[in-house]
Design a protein around this motif. Structure first.
Motif, PDB file in Angstrom:
ATOM      1  N   ALA A 260      42.923  41.985  40.245  1.00 16.46           N
ATOM      2  CA  ALA A 260      42.868  43.424  39.980  1.00 16.46           C
ATOM      3  C   ALA A 260      43.912  44.233  40.411  1.00 16.46           C
ATOM      4  CB  ALA A 260      41.372  44.193  40.439  1.00 16.46           C
ATOM      5  N   GLN A 288      39.175  41.378  36.732  1.00 18.33           N
ATOM      6  CA  GLN A 288      40.231  42.208  36.976  1.00 18.33           C
ATOM      7  C   GLN A 288      40.239  43.567  36.301  1.00 18.33           C
ATOM      8  OE1 GLN A 288      39.925  39.258  35.386  1.00 18.33           O
ATOM      9  NE2 GLN A 288      41.104  37.602  36.624  1.00 18.33           N
ATOM     10  N   SER A 291      36.470  45.618  37.945  1.00 16.15           N
ATOM     11  CA  SER A 291      36.626  45.959  39.344  1.00 16.15           C
ATOM     12  C   SER A 291      36.775  47.509  39.808  1.00 16.15           C
ATOM     13  CB  SER A 291      37.445  44.936  40.358  1.00 16.15           C
ATOM     14  OG  SER A 291      37.503  43.934  40.044  1.00 16.15           O
TER      15      SER A 291
END
Length: 293
Positions: A260, A288, A291
């Motif tokens: 992320a 990613q 989050s």
């Protein structure tokens, strides 16, 4: 330019004559046995295998290659010439290629009408080729010994990009041929570890798809991750793809890690800094992108 080839299984490629098998008999804790393939320990095994290799490579030995037992050295003056020489040596050792060459040699004198209509033909340099049934392409008949290397190069190399089975087959069939090419291509792609990791699993929950229209440039983006791919020299193995849905402007940003933090940093540094903050960003539910931080 030189290449070295090592014959697989060595002496065991040579069968022992039925009337001589009893001469190789030996006993052990599980009983009495006889060799059906040439063992390494016989006094005349060395000369037999060397004679077999000289017969198989007759016509090309000392011209484009040197052979000592199961080791073959192919030499050439240029890369293009070297590829032809490797094919010639490999075809000389391949049973399918030799069978087709014998069929061509059986036409004595050659029949021009038959030769023009035949699928297989021999080039001036002795290379066995085939006329494609799909078009006018000339296919080089690929020996068994080179199949695995060719499939790996056409699928796992950086420039290949792991194509699917149909695309890979449609690409290589224009240049090469062997009898089980379709089965081998599909099996190779199916057994690729990298492709297996990236296959989408069956989704248990699905919803009706919605169309997100773009009203003006750089107001709505689509973003996704591609990878993992074969690691580049710079250590990158993921690609962040960002596309403006109105203008179709696309940027591909290489990443070393797909987290992320790295995705957010790349998005801000490479896109927001250049084109500004968009109104909407369309992504999947990957960790990613989903989050919270």
């Amino acid at each position: 330019m030189f290449s070295t080839l090592d014959c697989n299984a060595g002496y065991w490629q040579i069968p022992v004559a039925e009337e001589d098998k009893h001469l190789t008999a030996f006993t052990c804790h599980s009983g009495a046995w006889q060799f059906v393939r040439l063992p390494f320990g016989l006094c005349n095994a060395f000369a037999t295998f060397q004679r077999a290799m000289d017969m198989i490579l007759a016509g090309v030995t000392w011209q484009i290659c040197l052979v000592y037992l199961d080791d073959v050295i192919v030499f050439s003056g240029s890369p293009e010439e070297h590829l032809k020489h490797l094919n010639e040596v490999a075809q000389a050792e391949d049973a399918f290629c030799q069978a087709r060459l014998k069929e061509l040699d059986a036409l004595s004198p050659p029949d021009p009408t038959w030769s023009c209509q035949a699928f297989f033909f021999r080039e001036k340099d002795g290379l066995l080729c085939r006329r494609s049934v799909y078009g006018r392409e000339t296919q080089v008949v690929t020996p068994e010994a080179l199949k695995k290397r060719l499939l790996t190069h056409q699928h796992q190399s950086v420039l290949a990009g792991h194509p699917d089975s149909r695309k890979m087959y449609n690409t290589i069939r224009r240049y090469v041929y062997w009898p089980t090419m379709v089965v081998d291509v599909y099996k190779h792609v199916e057994q690729c570890p990298a492709c297996a990791k990236n296959r989408l699993s069956e989704r248990k929950h699905t919803t009706v798809m919605k169309i997100f229209t773009a009203d003006e440039p750089f107001s709505g983006l689509a973003m996704d991750l591609l990878g993992p791919l074969p690691t580049s020299k710079g250590g990158h193995k993921h690609v962040l793809v960002i596309c403006d849905r109105f203008t179709k402007l696309t940027r591909a940003i290489p990443l070393r890690e797909a987290t992320a933090l790295t995705v957010t940093s790349a998005f801000i540094d490479r896109w927001v800094a250049a084109y500004g903050i968009p109104d909407t960003v369309l992504t999947d539910n990957g960790p990613q992108f989903a989050s919270v931080y």
